[in-house]
Motif scaffolding. Structure first.
Motif, short mmCIF file in Angstrom:
data_model
loop_
_atom_site.label_atom_id
_atom_site.label_comp_id
_atom_site.label_asym_id
_atom_site.label_seq_id
_atom_site.Cartn_x
_atom_site.Cartn_y
_atom_site.Cartn_z
N PHE A 99 6.20 -8.15 -2.21
CA PHE A 99 4.77 -7.75 -1.57
C PHE A 99 3.65 -8.55 -2.56
N ASP A 100 3.21 -9.80 -1.92
CA ASP A 100 2.39 -10.65 -2.75
C ASP A 100 2.83 -11.06 -3.97
N GLY A 101 4.32 -11.38 -4.01
CA GLY A 101 4.83 -11.84 -5.16
C GLY A 101 5.56 -10.92 -6.25
N LYS A 102 5.21 -9.51 -5.97
CA LYS A 102 5.76 -8.40 -6.72
C LYS A 102 6.69 -7.64 -6.02
N THR A 103 7.88 -7.36 -6.92
CA THR A 103 8.83 -6.30 -5.91
C THR A 103 8.50 -4.93 -5.76
N GLY A 104 8.95 -4.26 -4.86
CA GLY A 104 8.07 -2.81 -4.62
C GLY A 104 8.72 -1.88 -5.97
N LEU A 105 9.57 -2.31 -6.57
CA LEU A 105 10.07 -1.48 -7.90
C LEU A 105 9.14 -1.74 -8.93
N ASP A 106 8.36 -3.08 -9.17
CA ASP A 106 7.59 -3.48 -9.87
C ASP A 106 6.10 -2.84 -9.92
N ILE A 107 5.87 -2.81 -8.18
CA ILE A 107 4.62 -1.83 -7.77
C ILE A 107 4.78 -0.64 -8.20
N ILE A 108 5.98 0.18 -7.84
CA ILE A 108 6.24 1.85 -8.26
C ILE A 108 5.80 1.89 -9.85
N TYR A 109 6.13 1.03 -10.75
CA TYR A 109 6.24 1.38 -12.22
C TYR A 109 4.80 0.58 -12.58
N ASP A 110 4.25 -0.13 -12.03
CA ASP A 110 2.87 -0.73 -12.32
C ASP A 110 1.78 0.41 -11.96
N GLU A 111 2.01 0.93 -10.92
CA GLU A 111 0.91 2.02 -10.27
C GLU A 111 1.07 3.39 -10.64
N SER A 112 2.28 3.67 -11.28
CA SER A 112 2.50 5.23 -11.37
C SER A 112 2.02 5.54 -13.01
N ASP A 113 1.97 6.43 -13.43
CA ASP A 113 1.67 7.03 -14.77
C ASP A 113 2.82 6.92 -15.82
N SER A 114 2.80 5.91 -16.58
CA SER A 114 3.79 5.50 -17.66
C SER A 114 4.05 6.68 -18.50
N ASP A 115 3.02 7.55 -18.73
CA ASP A 115 3.41 8.71 -19.56
C ASP A 115 4.01 9.57 -18.99
N CYS A 116 4.35 9.77 -17.56
CA CYS A 116 5.19 10.71 -17.13
C CYS A 116 6.05 10.49 -15.94
N PHE A 117 6.06 9.24 -15.48
CA PHE A 117 6.68 8.65 -14.27
C PHE A 117 7.76 7.92 -14.69
N ASN A 118 9.14 8.38 -14.76
CA ASN A 118 10.14 7.58 -15.59
C ASN A 118 11.23 7.16 -14.57
N GLU A 139 1.01 -1.22 0.00
CA GLU A 139 0.00 0.10 0.14
C GLU A 139 0.75 1.32 -0.08
N GLY A 140 1.92 1.25 0.68
CA GLY A 140 2.87 2.32 0.82
C GLY A 140 3.74 2.72 -0.57
N TYR A 141 3.89 1.69 -1.22
CA TYR A 141 4.43 1.76 -2.62
C TYR A 141 3.53 2.24 -3.56
N ILE A 142 2.06 1.84 -3.62
CA ILE A 142 1.04 2.11 -4.36
C ILE A 142 0.74 3.73 -4.29
N LYS A 143 0.56 4.14 -2.86
CA LYS A 143 0.37 5.59 -2.34
C LYS A 143 1.51 6.42 -3.01
N PHE A 144 3.00 5.94 -2.96
CA PHE A 144 3.68 6.87 -3.61
C PHE A 144 3.73 6.82 -4.94
N ALA A 145 3.53 5.73 -5.55
CA ALA A 145 3.70 5.82 -7.19
C ALA A 145 2.35 6.94 -7.66
N GLN A 146 1.33 6.82 -7.04
CA GLN A 146 -0.04 7.59 -7.59
C GLN A 146 0.25 8.96 -7.17
#
Length: 186
Positions: free
Chosen positions: A95-114, A60-67
């Motif tokens: 977390f649930d089989g996904k790395t924090g880094l995967d979560i960051i890039y999966d949950e962030s806006d791929s158009d502007c979060f690089n 949840e912390g990673y998701i919150k940050f990414a968003q």
């Protein structure tokens, strides 16, 4: 150093400022000044050097940050700049089989979060730097090169690029494949 003075020093020495690591609070509380400074320096890449402590340790912390930082990244893009996130090794906790880094890039806006993948920290986190570089195709124009050796105490330490254990031929091949524009070598 005053931003004008920094620009003067860089210009006098024939240096281009290509990327920064900007403090978290400045990005949140003083984004207009950050944008103004980067435009003064003709510096496109506004980097954040790591996830805030309060966001670590949970999915949840990673998701919150990414968003939340996708909003900042969007404002930077609207100003003609590019937000880049610099990883370390802690983002490879799963977390649930996904790395924090995967979560960051999966949950962030791929158009502007690089990305600004750091090769040393990816390796330190137990992952493959070349694979992560390829994974960031379309979201990464700068890469942070650092090498790693193991000392006599079996500790991971940084080394000059090419003097350590990272697979540089594959890392460089991956960078060329995705069109890296800048190589930051430490």
């Amino acid at each position: 150093i005053d931003p004008q003075e920094l620009k003067k020093i860089a210009d006098e020495n024939g240096l281009e400022i290509i990327a920064t690591h900007t403090g978290l609070q400045r990005l949140i509380e003083d984004l207009d000044s950050v944008i103004k400074e980067h435009k003064l320096w003709n510096c496109k890449y506004v980097g954040l050097g790591g996830l805030p402590n309060e966001n670590r340790g949970s999915k949840e912390g990673y998701i919150k940050f990414a968003q939340e930082f996708s909003t900042i990244a969007k404002k930077l893009k609207e100003a003609g700049l590019s937000f880049v996130y610099h990883n370390h090794n802690f983002e490879f906790e799963k977390f649930d089989g996904k790395t924090g880094l995967d979560i960051i890039y999966d949950e962030s806006d791929s158009d502007c979060f690089n990305a600004e993948i750091d090769t040393y920290w990816v390796q330190s986190g137990g992952s493959d730097p070349a694979a992560w570089i390829r994974k960031m195709k379309g979201r990464m124009e700068i890469v942070h090169f650092k090498d790693m050796v193991i000392n006599s105490k079996r500790e991971q330490i940084m080394a000059e690029v090419g003097e350590g254990n990272l697979n540089w031929p594959e890392i460089i091949k991956a960078c060329k494949e995705i069109g890296i524009k800048w190589y930051i070598v430490e």
